[in-house]
Design an enzyme around this catalytic site. Sequence first.
Site, PDB file in Angstrom:
ATOM      1  N   CYS A 335       3.515  -2.672   7.791  1.00 44.04           N
ATOM      2  CA  CYS A 335       2.865  -2.029   8.924  1.00 44.04           C
ATOM      3  C   CYS A 335       3.515  -2.312  10.286  1.00 44.04           C
ATOM      4  O   CYS A 335       3.693  -1.367  11.063  1.00 44.04           O
ATOM      5  CB  CYS A 335       1.371  -2.332   8.955  1.00 44.04           C
ATOM      6  N   ARG A 364       6.562 -11.926  -0.696  1.00 42.27           N
ATOM      7  CA  ARG A 364       5.424 -12.799  -0.404  1.00 42.27           C
ATOM      8  C   ARG A 364       5.569 -14.073  -1.211  1.00 42.27           C
ATOM      9  O   ARG A 364       5.867 -14.022  -2.407  1.00 42.27           O
ATOM     10  CB  ARG A 364       4.108 -12.112  -0.775  1.00 42.27           C
ATOM     11  N   GLN A 382       6.005  -1.475  -2.257  1.00 47.04           N
ATOM     12  CA  GLN A 382       4.732  -0.778  -2.113  1.00 47.04           C
ATOM     13  C   GLN A 382       4.958   0.710  -1.895  1.00 47.04           C
ATOM     14  O   GLN A 382       5.921   1.100  -1.248  1.00 47.04           O
ATOM     15  CB  GLN A 382       3.973  -1.327  -0.897  1.00 47.04           C
ATOM     16  N   ASP A 384       3.682   2.522   0.240  1.00 49.11           N
ATOM     17  CA  ASP A 384       2.898   2.297   1.447  1.00 49.11           C
ATOM     18  C   ASP A 384       2.959   3.515   2.365  1.00 49.11           C
ATOM     19  O   ASP A 384       3.931   4.272   2.342  1.00 49.11           O
ATOM     20  CB  ASP A 384       3.507   1.094   2.179  1.00 49.11           C
ATOM     21  N   HIS A 386       1.320   4.817   6.467  1.00 49.31           N
ATOM     22  CA  HIS A 386       0.438   4.590   7.605  1.00 49.31           C
ATOM     23  C   HIS A 386       0.190   5.924   8.277  1.00 49.31           C
ATOM     24  O   HIS A 386       1.121   6.661   8.560  1.00 49.31           O
ATOM     25  CB  HIS A 386       1.062   3.580   8.566  1.00 49.31           C
ATOM     26  N   LYS A 466     -12.823  -0.262   4.267  1.00 48.98           N
ATOM     27  CA  LYS A 466     -11.808   0.173   3.304  1.00 48.98           C
ATOM     28  C   LYS A 466     -12.413   0.779   2.048  1.00 48.98           C
ATOM     29  O   LYS A 466     -13.603   0.593   1.765  1.00 48.98           O
ATOM     30  CB  LYS A 466     -10.919  -1.001   2.923  1.00 48.98           C
ATOM     31  N   HIS A 512      -4.008   2.404   6.765  1.00 47.46           N
ATOM     32  CA  HIS A 512      -3.035   1.893   5.792  1.00 47.46           C
ATOM     33  C   HIS A 512      -3.476   2.412   4.437  1.00 47.46           C
ATOM     34  O   HIS A 512      -4.673   2.376   4.142  1.00 47.46           O
ATOM     35  CB  HIS A 512      -3.083   0.363   5.664  1.00 47.46           C
TER      36      HIS A 512
END
Length: 638
Positions: A335, A364, A382, A384, A386, A466, A512
């Site tokens: 992000c 991570r 990911q 991912d 946004h 979420k 997200h």
Amino acid sequence: MQRILHWAGQTFSSEASPEEPLYKVLERVGLPAGTEILTATTNGSIHELQAPVGDHVEFQLLGWDSPEGKYVFWHSSAHILAEAILSFFPKAKLSIGPPIENGFYYDIDFGDTPISPEDFERIEQKFLELAAQPEYFVRKKVSKEEALSYYQQRENPYKIELIQELPPDDITFYESGNFVDLCKGPHLWHSGPIRAVKILSLAGAYWRGDSRNPQLTRVYAISFPEKALLEEYLHFLEEAARRDHRNLGKQLDLFSFHEEGPGFPFWHPKGMRLLTALQDWMRAKLLRSGYEEIRTPIILTQRLWEQSGHYENYRENMYFTTIDEEPYAVKPMNCPGSTIIYRSRLRSYRELPLRLFEFGLVHRHELSGVLTGLFRVRAFTQDDAHIYCTPEQIEPEITALLQLVNEVYEAFGFSQREIYLSTRPEKYIGSLELWSQAESALEAALRKSGFTFQINPGEGAFYGPKIDFVVRDSLRRRWQLGTIQLDFSMPRRFGLEYIGPDGQPSTPVMIHRAILGSFERFIGVLLEHTAGELPLWLSPIQVKVLPVSEKFYAYADEVGKALAQAGIRWAVDKTDEKLGKKIREAEQEKVPLIWVVGAKEAESGTVSIRDRRTRTQSEGVPLAQAVQDVLQASQPPI
RNA sequence: GCCAUCGUAGCUCAGUGGUAGAGCACUUCCUUGGUAAGGAAGAGGUCGCCGGUUCGAUCCCGGCCGAUGGCUCCA
């Protein structure tokens, strides 16, 4: 007083005084109390068969098929297990022993004489002896002093700690056979229905889940009312082991793990074919759905992570490095990078919603003990994205997103889904107004889309509500995949703005979202879901060409060329083996289509097709047509 | 990170206080084969790493590394 009993779609009634235990009422009307009927509920809460009926009028009787039945069954089983264990380990100190989703456990301090898997068999035998007697579960109310002195004599600090936290007038012991345990219940009337047990595993577990506390030994077990049900469960475990993606990854030569990089997957050629096929499909789908792709750097300056708040809250999970004597961090999330692109120039409301996706490789630092194949790794990609939008755009965006998520899961045959909406927690940032607007937008979108969902009140992130998506695989196991999270924090932290129609700057809302979660983990789930038999459009090798003998290599190459030109993933088996062996190898490789080529085919320009999916064979298919058929059948879903 | 269990050939695994084996895979040769394993020979291991006990360790002990099952399902 007249009592009403519901059992197996039938209704029974009988007169009963308040002192009379429920099982007596059942016996009087001829119901199988304590055998098929395990427990009951009244007004929605569990009422033990041995408990007096009191002034309750209506009882729902429950057997093994109900969650309550299993709960009580396994709870009582935990007591029998503890009794069996104490008969061999008299000095062991019990702590807690609850039922769980599949079975039950008991956390025990074994002191200097640890239990080992070699003890399982005799404990199981003892368990069955005890259960068969049978043992009756008797509830006894005790005073706090009595309870404390009982466990002080036995020098059990765990039970003492529990008792000290209990209200003094609500402490109960349960007696069964010669066994007594602090317990709130509820339990079976007696242990008669417990006819099969298996101790599954041992594990360390901290007292009260806190790593500062002493570590106890957790004994996991499961019990059943029939031996056949235990067998069935053990088969399920075997089937799950057979589908273990770590084994399949090795067998199918997709990926591997090595000491040189614990938790970091190595992708082999066939694994890469699968990974890129998945990514290509996802990319095309997102581009069609109004997204733009971006890519942000893996390593970014530590200052950025301080600004985003990750340094403060997520530092333990991050990797750090130094470049030109300046501190940098490897990104654990995408992000912040995305926001840098957002604010790289002035944005107008006309650009919103702005949907930026990134197949972002994040690292991570997970604790060494939690690494598990592709399910829990230290580096993953990911899917991912946004979405930057105005508060008013939240609802239509979520609606579109739900549709997208639905299509994606449907494409892999995950037709059973659970959706959870998590709302504002106690600690939160942002205005109450923004929260309620966002929450009602999420809920409205969910309702409008017609999805059933559950609300987890107060379970949202501090920065926004979420939606989480859980799918069930072909073995009915649950996997959390996608998530949609609203974020009111990061746009502020990074000073994101757009110029509104009035010419004034406003702060956008950031959404997200990940649908598959991570490609790595998703591939793990997909392998277990399909037992490695991937759909044609994802198979690393879609067609394997098997020349009957060396003489037909030239024709096999010709066939391969046609496949390659059509963009089909293929391989040819030129090992010096007989056809039967090659077929066997290809089948074990789980290749969907096997094309056999020999004299007949070479002469007529055809192939003989063996289809794993339909278990059929068709001979003499003209090459051009066969290629067309594969092309058509390997079209990805929408 | 912590606890339990485990770590022998590329893979799956057997084995012992006196420096190791099977099947598959691999290499070579024979075989040129029609829908789930053709035959023969060969090569391959400092028994995870480091240290200790012992005349001697793959085996016993300790540490480390890695893997597996767990570690917020609360009497």
